[in-house]
Design a protein around this motif. Sequence first.
Motif, mmCIF file in Angstrom:
data_model
loop_
_atom_site.group_PDB
_atom_site.id
_atom_site.type_symbol
_atom_site.label_atom_id
_atom_site.label_comp_id
_atom_site.label_asym_id
_atom_site.label_seq_id
_atom_site.Cartn_x
_atom_site.Cartn_y
_atom_site.Cartn_z
ATOM 1 N N LYS A 6 0.807 -1.239 -0.129
ATOM 2 C CA LYS A 6 -0.057 -0.069 0.129
ATOM 3 C C LYS A 6 0.871 1.244 0.059
ATOM 4 C CE LYS A 6 -3.656 -2.325 2.090
ATOM 5 N NZ LYS A 6 -4.494 -2.738 3.507
ATOM 6 N N ILE A 7 1.461 1.650 -1.172
ATOM 7 C CA ILE A 7 2.462 2.971 -1.160
ATOM 8 C C ILE A 7 1.479 4.176 -1.226
ATOM 9 C CG2 ILE A 7 3.857 3.907 -2.791
ATOM 10 C CD1 ILE A 7 3.914 1.578 -4.385
ATOM 11 N N TYR A 8 0.107 4.285 -1.703
ATOM 12 C CA TYR A 8 -0.538 5.267 -1.702
ATOM 13 C C TYR A 8 -1.923 5.044 -0.865
ATOM 14 C CZ TYR A 8 2.454 6.607 -5.319
ATOM 15 O OH TYR A 8 3.445 7.028 -6.043
ATOM 16 N N ALA A 9 -2.398 5.857 0.031
ATOM 17 C CA ALA A 9 -3.572 5.615 0.699
ATOM 18 C C ALA A 9 -4.246 6.844 1.167
ATOM 19 C CB ALA A 9 -3.270 4.968 2.095
ATOM 20 N N ASP A 10 -5.595 6.915 0.838
ATOM 21 C CA ASP A 10 -6.265 8.300 1.048
ATOM 22 C C ASP A 10 -7.724 7.779 1.456
ATOM 23 O OD1 ASP A 10 -6.820 10.816 0.622
ATOM 24 O OD2 ASP A 10 -7.065 10.707 -1.557
ATOM 25 N N LEU A 11 -8.196 8.832 1.876
ATOM 26 C CA LEU A 11 -9.704 8.764 2.445
ATOM 27 C C LEU A 11 -10.479 8.707 1.274
ATOM 28 C CD1 LEU A 11 -9.804 11.671 4.986
ATOM 29 C CD2 LEU A 11 -10.255 8.985 5.496
ATOM 30 N N LEU A 13 -13.768 10.013 -0.638
ATOM 31 C CA LEU A 13 -14.490 11.404 -0.452
ATOM 32 C C LEU A 13 -16.091 11.045 -0.334
ATOM 33 C CD1 LEU A 13 -13.292 14.303 -2.265
ATOM 34 C CD2 LEU A 13 -13.437 13.918 0.278
ATOM 35 N N PHE A 15 -17.092 8.705 1.546
ATOM 36 C CA PHE A 15 -17.199 8.677 3.282
ATOM 37 C C PHE A 15 -18.111 7.370 3.658
ATOM 38 C CE2 PHE A 15 -15.641 13.193 3.453
ATOM 39 C CZ PHE A 15 -14.501 13.050 4.049
ATOM 40 N N LEU A 26 -11.114 3.451 2.888
ATOM 41 C CA LEU A 26 -9.704 4.294 2.262
ATOM 42 C C LEU A 26 -9.799 3.698 1.000
ATOM 43 C CD1 LEU A 26 -7.373 3.742 5.280
ATOM 44 C CD2 LEU A 26 -8.742 5.447 4.733
ATOM 45 N N ALA A 32 -6.683 5.257 -5.155
ATOM 46 C CA ALA A 32 -6.497 6.503 -4.823
ATOM 47 C C ALA A 32 -5.958 7.661 -5.963
ATOM 48 C CB ALA A 32 -5.281 6.429 -3.729
ATOM 49 N N ALA A 35 -8.982 8.516 -8.046
ATOM 50 C CA ALA A 35 -9.933 9.513 -7.470
ATOM 51 C C ALA A 35 -9.228 10.891 -7.538
ATOM 52 C CB ALA A 35 -10.226 8.938 -5.846
ATOM 53 N N SER A 36 -8.011 10.924 -7.077
ATOM 54 C CA SER A 36 -7.401 12.056 -7.256
ATOM 55 C C SER A 36 -7.136 12.905 -8.466
ATOM 56 C CB SER A 36 -5.598 11.921 -6.721
ATOM 57 O OG SER A 36 -5.114 13.135 -7.053
#
Lengths: 130, 691
Positions: A6-11, A13, A15, A26, A32, A35-36
């Motif tokens: 898991k190099i990148y982990a983000d919320l 949106l 929720f 997550l 991730a 989504a960005s």
Amino acid sequence: MATLPKIYADLDLTFNRTPGTGDVALRYNDQAVIASVRNLLLTNFYERPFQPDLGSNIDAILFEPATELSANMLDTEIRNVIGNYEPRAQIDKLVVQLNPDQETFTVFLQFFVGNNTAPTAVNLILQRSR
Amino acid sequence: MASNTNIQVANLDFGDIKKNFITYLQSQDTFKDYNFSGSAMSTLLDVLAYNTQYNAYYLNMVANEMFLDSALQRSSVVSHAKLMNYVPKSPIGAVAQINVAFNGVTTSTFSIPKYTNFMSESVNGVNYNYVTTDYSTVSVANNMASFTSVELKQGTVETYTFTVNSTTNPSYIYEIPDQNIDATTLVVTVQESSSNNSYQVYSPTTNYLALGPTDTVYFLQEAVNGNYQIYFGDGVLGKQLSDGNIVVVTYISTTGSAGGLANNFVLMDNIGSYTSVSVSTTGGSPATQGTDKETISSIKFQAPKAFAAQGRAVSKNDYITAIQQNNLGIPFDAVSVWGGEENNPPIYGQVFVSLKPSGAYDLTATQKQLILEQVIKPISVVTVEPTIIDPDYTYIQVNANVLYQQSQTTLTPSTMQTGIQNAIYGYSANNLNTFNSTFNSYELLSSINNFDPSIISSDFNINVQKKFYPTLGTVATYTLNFNSPLQRGVFGSGVSSSPAIQVANPANTQIALDGVYIEEIPTSTSSVESISIVTTGYNYAQTPIVTITGDGTGASAYATVVNGAVTAITVANTGIGYTSAIVNITPATGDKGTGASAVATLSGQYGVLRTYYNDTTKGKVVVSNNAGSIDYINGIITLASLNPIGVDNPLGELTITAKPTTTLISSSYNRIISIDPYDPAAISVSVTAKN
């Protein structure tokens, strides 16, 4: 297939909850980044506080009559915003196609995330909201 | 888990706050994408940082308003001042004194009611309303009612009534919805009730020491919105109002400084049926300047000083603060105060106050009396005698020469001239016209040179002037102190006077000589300053006779003899016009004294004035060769035995002009240096164009 670290982990949106733990969901790695990229494309200039240049001008382009010229401008805009603000995504292929009858654009975006050799693809349909 | 040691809380800038969050998140491993602008974490951090910055900014502004020094809002400054018992000054209407005459009056007495309306002449295109501030009555003579010095105040009369109701307004605070109220004109009466017409007049107070439960007083304060509020006592400090009382507030609503300096007025109201009315300010005084509502910066400056003075006048600043705070509606540009011990010679036990009123040169005698009795004396120390003295004006006449590059400007020579003239007036308005000011050649030249970029160079020379009103038909000596060393004049450049005066012909006092001027006698620059003994001699039984011979006139001296020797010779009269002088010591008749000798030391400290007129056939004719003296070193000109019959000036003003030795002139005490804005000859500018 082996699970990637898991190099990148983000919320997320949206929720949404993670089933079982009830924590906020997550997103990891290419999810991730996707989504960005979506976020960046849907953010207008002056939308984020004190960062007027962050985002893309897609809304304004969609407001104009849908033509090949707009498609070309969308192409440039998407390349710019990803190039400037999303260093994780290396664009492999970008196709912006005009659907004159629906006054929409179909965007096919394919990019590499980090050192991952398998490309990640995103399909978007851009339509003016008003 | 993240470490709290990475949290920074001192930053106020959005970027710094967000950076702090990111630094904090770097110490955990649950979230990783906070550094990418498009990530959801970044969006959340933006919201959080924005909220933090918003709160920090708000708190910073709140903290600013908490202190008098940093507060920006008027309401905050006023609130801080309130803690110091300081009520910000309201606008104050201009005051004029006029003479009014009614013809054809058949009654034995005649009155002008209070608040009678007059209209001023146009001031900057607007006619302003003025009202009488009091009721005045005169006896009628020859069917004419003549009022002198009727006081008018700029503004219109307004009245508000409030009915006391302790349920709806338990604090008894009544706000007057008018930003332009002249609080010095506020009249507050309290009527018993709507059915009982008896009333009492309430007076303002800021002194709580002597207040009792029955004192009919009101308190004044400025509300948050800038209006004034009045409130009443609580039954302990001042009388408390009761339900049903009717508070009637009457005041003059003024435009402040905008309506000032009017000169001519017409009556607007009908008083009876009299139409033949003449209104004049001759013998009275035109309207003063008027002042605007006190500014925020002025409140910040004045309130702590008023608090420090505690309603007493002990130090110089106490006097200045007291007068500025309670100026009785007479606006001042400047106040100067000094102790009598600083005078030369010292006058102990006195404090001198000098006031420069706005829009006028001096205070009237009545105004001085009022300020002395109502403002200064009630708060000054018992053993100290305060005295108000007029400002002593020294005028500077500037002659400027300016060289400019014609190709670098579009201005015509006359526009250039007018512009430079205005620049010099601007310099004067900003730096002079007040007490303790300094005329500084560097700043003046800067003002001239900065007027236009095309100016290559400029220089100037100055004259100093004194203006005074000689009493006509009376012999008097006038001493004019220029407070600056004066140059000795040569032909055509010495001390001079203007305009022409009329004096009685000394040869025949029945005939008046017209066109007479005063000037310095050009060669009158040397006198016998002192005499030193060379040899004392011996056998002098009586005081020998000392005579001084030379090319001048008027010098005399006397000797002092001790034990037969001449020990000293004292100059009684320095004389004038000496370039050489020989001292002769002649023994008294029959005296055997001999051998004494002395030498005279000449000095140029004093010069002599003469009066003359120009005759068409005889040229310059001298009327008197000794019209006064000039003390060059101390800058004092004395006009001895001046007795003019008339002065060629509508106001009877005589100007004496001299040239100072320096262009650095400063003032102290009651002295004011000014470039007279009402004198067209005060500034002359000559411009030379260079191609």
